[in-house]
Write an enzyme that holds these catalytic residues in place. Structure first.
Site, mmCIF file in Angstrom:
data_model
loop_
_atom_site.group_PDB
_atom_site.id
_atom_site.type_symbol
_atom_site.label_atom_id
_atom_site.label_comp_id
_atom_site.label_asym_id
_atom_site.label_seq_id
_atom_site.Cartn_x
_atom_site.Cartn_y
_atom_site.Cartn_z
ATOM 1 N N TYR A 1 -9.959 15.314 -5.138
ATOM 2 C CA TYR A 1 -9.120 14.742 -6.325
ATOM 3 C C TYR A 1 -8.588 15.794 -7.223
ATOM 4 O O TYR A 1 -7.375 15.745 -7.415
ATOM 5 C CB TYR A 1 -10.385 14.001 -7.006
ATOM 6 C CG TYR A 1 -9.526 13.275 -8.363
ATOM 7 C CD1 TYR A 1 -8.916 11.975 -8.205
ATOM 8 C CD2 TYR A 1 -9.716 13.698 -9.632
ATOM 9 C CE1 TYR A 1 -8.419 11.587 -9.302
ATOM 10 C CE2 TYR A 1 -9.209 13.171 -10.747
ATOM 11 C CZ TYR A 1 -8.601 12.050 -10.823
ATOM 12 O OH TYR A 1 -7.972 11.289 -11.627
ATOM 13 N N ASN B 1 -13.921 19.867 -11.270
ATOM 14 C CA ASN B 1 -15.126 18.983 -11.360
ATOM 15 C C ASN B 1 -15.956 19.174 -10.215
ATOM 16 O O ASN B 1 -15.402 18.956 -9.079
ATOM 17 C CB ASN B 1 -14.620 17.353 -11.686
ATOM 18 C CG ASN B 1 -14.779 17.064 -13.326
ATOM 19 O OD1 ASN B 1 -15.376 17.946 -14.009
ATOM 20 N ND2 ASN B 1 -13.952 16.121 -13.290
ATOM 21 N N ALA C 1 -0.864 5.078 -9.220
ATOM 22 C CA ALA C 1 -2.037 4.661 -8.317
ATOM 23 C C ALA C 1 -2.760 6.246 -7.751
ATOM 24 O O ALA C 1 -2.258 6.912 -7.595
ATOM 25 C CB ALA C 1 -1.458 3.910 -6.969
ATOM 26 N N ASP D 1 0.946 -1.245 0.006
ATOM 27 C CA ASP D 1 -0.133 0.043 -0.078
ATOM 28 C C ASP D 1 0.838 1.038 -0.046
ATOM 29 O O ASP D 1 1.779 1.267 0.844
ATOM 30 C CB ASP D 1 -0.909 0.024 1.266
ATOM 31 C CG ASP D 1 -1.776 1.262 1.288
ATOM 32 O OD1 ASP D 1 -1.641 2.366 0.721
ATOM 33 O OD2 ASP D 1 -3.039 0.901 1.539
HETATM 34 P P1 NDP Z 1 -7.903 2.371 -11.482
HETATM 35 O O1 NDP Z 1 -8.830 2.581 -10.309
HETATM 36 O O2 NDP Z 1 -8.549 1.446 -12.547
HETATM 37 O O3 NDP Z 1 -6.641 1.754 -11.070
HETATM 38 C C1 NDP Z 1 -5.570 2.278 -9.982
HETATM 39 C C2 NDP Z 1 -5.025 1.248 -9.232
HETATM 40 O O4 NDP Z 1 -4.147 1.748 -8.087
HETATM 41 C C3 NDP Z 1 -5.639 -0.029 -8.787
HETATM 42 O O5 NDP Z 1 -5.277 -1.293 -8.987
HETATM 43 C C4 NDP Z 1 -5.764 0.558 -7.240
HETATM 44 O O6 NDP Z 1 -6.106 -0.560 -6.358
HETATM 45 C C5 NDP Z 1 -4.323 1.091 -7.119
HETATM 46 N N1 NDP Z 1 -4.505 1.759 -5.871
HETATM 47 C C6 NDP Z 1 -5.321 2.485 -5.187
HETATM 48 N N2 NDP Z 1 -4.734 2.885 -4.121
HETATM 49 C C7 NDP Z 1 -3.584 2.382 -3.866
HETATM 50 C C8 NDP Z 1 -2.807 2.333 -2.851
HETATM 51 N N3 NDP Z 1 -2.785 3.069 -1.606
HETATM 52 N N4 NDP Z 1 -1.613 1.620 -3.006
HETATM 53 C C9 NDP Z 1 -1.288 1.094 -4.031
HETATM 54 N N5 NDP Z 1 -1.981 1.005 -5.124
HETATM 55 C C10 NDP Z 1 -3.313 1.629 -4.793
HETATM 56 O O7 NDP Z 1 -7.660 3.850 -11.935
HETATM 57 P P2 NDP Z 1 -7.130 4.398 -13.579
HETATM 58 O O8 NDP Z 1 -6.232 3.123 -14.087
HETATM 59 O O9 NDP Z 1 -8.374 4.768 -14.245
HETATM 60 O O10 NDP Z 1 -6.430 5.511 -13.059
HETATM 61 C C11 NDP Z 1 -4.791 5.493 -12.884
HETATM 62 C C12 NDP Z 1 -4.490 7.070 -12.517
HETATM 63 O O11 NDP Z 1 -4.634 7.857 -13.619
HETATM 64 C C13 NDP Z 1 -4.762 7.439 -11.255
HETATM 65 O O12 NDP Z 1 -4.020 8.380 -10.817
HETATM 66 C C14 NDP Z 1 -6.124 8.592 -11.964
HETATM 67 O O13 NDP Z 1 -6.271 9.404 -10.897
HETATM 68 C C15 NDP Z 1 -5.505 8.931 -13.208
HETATM 69 N N6 NDP Z 1 -6.517 9.601 -14.307
HETATM 70 C C16 NDP Z 1 -7.571 8.359 -14.845
HETATM 71 C C17 NDP Z 1 -8.455 9.127 -15.902
HETATM 72 C C18 NDP Z 1 -9.240 8.123 -16.464
HETATM 73 O O14 NDP Z 1 -10.027 8.544 -17.247
HETATM 74 N N7 NDP Z 1 -9.225 7.018 -15.971
HETATM 75 C C19 NDP Z 1 -8.272 10.411 -16.116
HETATM 76 C C20 NDP Z 1 -7.436 11.233 -15.347
HETATM 77 C C21 NDP Z 1 -6.531 10.932 -14.424
HETATM 78 P P3 NDP Z 1 -7.668 -0.969 -5.816
HETATM 79 O O15 NDP Z 1 -8.154 -1.361 -7.067
HETATM 80 O O16 NDP Z 1 -7.344 -1.919 -4.950
HETATM 81 O O17 NDP Z 1 -8.115 0.350 -5.382
#
Ligand code: NDP
Length: 479
Positions: free
Chosen positions: A385, A379, A321, A289
């Site tokens: 966020y 937003n 993440a 984490d």
């Molecule tokens: P997802 O939620 O699909 O994936 C994020 C991953 O990060 C998950 O596997 C999640 O695990 C993991 N994670 C969350 N918290 C922790 C933690 N404390 N320690 C380790 N791992 C962690 O997100 P996206 O792929 O959509 O987004 C990735 C990045 O891109 C993020 O920073 C997001 O803010 C940014 N982003 C995404 C956009 C989009 O359109 N999708 C647009 C703009 C920015 P778990 O599933 O267990 O929570």
């Protein structure tokens, strides 16, 4: 999450229906099918212009030649003089454009770094106006100028300041067939960083990047800009957080494609998904984490142990993440504020501090953080966020100045609407509007973010530091 409308209007029935109803047809973007290739423009005609002979025109001609492009100059001589001298200097052949005879260019590069007054801006018109009626789909346009503060002359600064507005408008005009238009602002003296930036912007690796301005400011202290080599991340050790799924998994895959050994980090609850993602790319799973108070030190230990034969230093870290916990400010519980601030921002700062204090970064290390256009536009329901994603932009800018002397660079990527589980959860009408409100009339894919991150993590971006690049198809939000 698939974009069903995009897929449908590219079937034969869909094309007929769209034509009959006069519906707009989002272009099918050509994305990279493999890694960076040395002769990436071997089948391309590149129209080149320059407002004067100088180091930028020379760097452009050399770069296009290295990429295998056929270099063309405009038949009506717009921007010819600078190119002719640069080509002679670099011993590279140029020929007259045959666009009027049905051989149109699919690459356009115009160096206007010497534009120093209002009259000099006429070259933008003279170069592009006669050419842009028959641009093939998925063409690439790059204009090169100087960043603010590069000149002490107010008129030159004014002329250069026209370029962001120009390129944003041109990108909106050209996106309908998948063509992108971007601006590189190269600092005087940083011209050897141009080739890497061109390799990204002129390739299918940047299919969803348009209307953007990328500053090339020069490499950090002690970092040499090396000649291009295929698989540029060979021998590099990269850490990607949030790598089990979504954008993080795509980043891990593309980094591995370019030769990196990847340590994928995700929450221990996601260990099995993370393990599957990492084993598919020969990576190392690190269930951790990132909000763990000691996460940076633990990562340093994993890196040192896992690849001791490579020195165990981290060459690349991608802070991907991130979480959303959306609520209107008036209704937001304190723990949701704290949680988002800690995962999206606090953990990045702590982790980097520990890695720096523990001397865990390799020479020329590159840090890439993931921001969001939400941090630029804001937003409703995302004060927490957006605050973190906006802070990331300031963080990379400030840290670039601090780390420059250590040879470490730090940049950010700001994704727009990307087709993931997160955006699949948006109500259908809002989602459809968000998708289409971009110059490319569609959302991006996780691989688009992965390509931009990989560019920033690679020697191609050696001259880029402290920048935030939006990967959003020029989504209107916050533009
Ligand atoms: P997802 O939620 O699909 O994936 C994020 C991953 O990060 C998950 O596997 C999640 O695990 C993991 N994670 C969350 N918290 C922790 C933690 N404390 N320690 C380790 N791992 C962690 O997100 P996206 O792929 O959509 O987004 C990735 C990045 O891109 C993020 O920073 C997001 O803010 C940014 N982003 C995404 C956009 C989009 O359109 N999708 C647009 C703009 C920015 P778990 O599933 O267990 O929570």
């Amino acid at each position: 999450m698939a974009d069903k409308i995009l897929e449908f209007v590219h079937t034969s029935t869909g094309k007929q229906i769209a034509a009959a109803l006069g519906l707009p047809v989002p272009p099918m973007l050509k994305r990279a099918k493999a890694g960076y290739a040395e002769k990436a423009l071997a089948n391309s005609n590149a129209l080149v212009g320059a407002s004067a002979f100088g180091p930028v025109a020379t760097a452009v001609v050399k770069a296009l030649n290295a990429m295998g492009a056929a270099i063309k100059v405009s038949a009506d001589l717009a921007g010819l003089d600078g190119v002719k001298q640069a080509a002679a200097n670099a011993k590279v052949d140029v020929s007259i454009s045959q666009a009027d005879n049905g051989v149109p260019e699919n690459v356009y590069v115009l160096d206007v770094t010497a534009a120093a007054n209002v009259a000099d801006l006429r070259l933008l018109y003279d170069f592009f106006n006669p050419r842009l009626r028959k641009v093939p789909s998925n063409s690439r346009i790059v204009v090169i100028g100087r960043p603010r503060g590069d000149s002490k002359d107010a008129l030159a600064e004014t002329a250069q300041s026209s370029l962001p507005g120009f390129i944003r408008s041109l990108a909106k005009e050209s996106g309908k067939n998948g063509t992108t238009a971007n601006l590189i602002q190269v600092k005087t003296g940083a011209e050897n960083g141009i080739e890497g930036a061109l390799r990204f912007f002129l390739s299918p690796h940047s299919a969803f990047v348009t209307g953007q301005v990328l500053p090339v400011v020069g490499a950090p202290k002690g970092v040499k800009i090396t000649e291009f080599s295929e698989k540029p991340l060979t021998g590099k050790l990269a850490v990607v957080t949030g790598a089990a799924r979504g954008i993080g998994a795509a980043i891990a895959e593309v980094l591995a494609r370019e030769g990196a050994t990847v340590i994928g980090v995700d929450r221990p609850a996601d260990e099995s998904t993370l393990g599957a993602t990492m084993s598919s790319i020969g990576g190392i799973a690190c269930p951790l984490d990132i909000t763990d108070a000691d996460a940076g030190n633990k990562l340093a230990a994993v890196a040192a142990g896992a690849v001791a034969n490579k020195g165990g230093k981290i060459d690349i870290i991608v802070h991907n993440a991130g979480i959303t916990r959306d609520k209107m400010m008036r209704n937001m519980a304190a723990h949701l504020w704290d949680m988002v601030l800690d995962v999206n921002l606090g953990a990045i700062v702590r982790c980097n501090d520990q890695l720096l204090a523990g001397d865990a970064f390799g020479a020329n290390a590159r840090i890439v953080c993931i921001s969001s256009i939400g941090g630029i536009a804001g937003n409703a329901g995302q004060t927490n966020y957006a605050a973190t994603k906006s802070a990331v932009i300031g963080y990379v800018d400030a840290m670039a100045k601090q780390l420059e002397g250590k040879g470490i660079s730090i940049n950010a990527i700001a994704p727009g609407f990307i087709e993931t589980q997160m955006t699949a959860a948006i109500p259908v009408v809002t989602r459809e509007v968000a998708r289409r409100l971009s110059s490319l009339s569609q959302g991006g894919l996780p691989v688009d973010i992965a390509e931009a991150v990989t560019f920033m993590a690679s020697p191609l971006a050696a001259g880029v530091n402290g920048a935030t690049l939006r990967v959003c198809g020029q989504n209107l939000v916050g533009a």
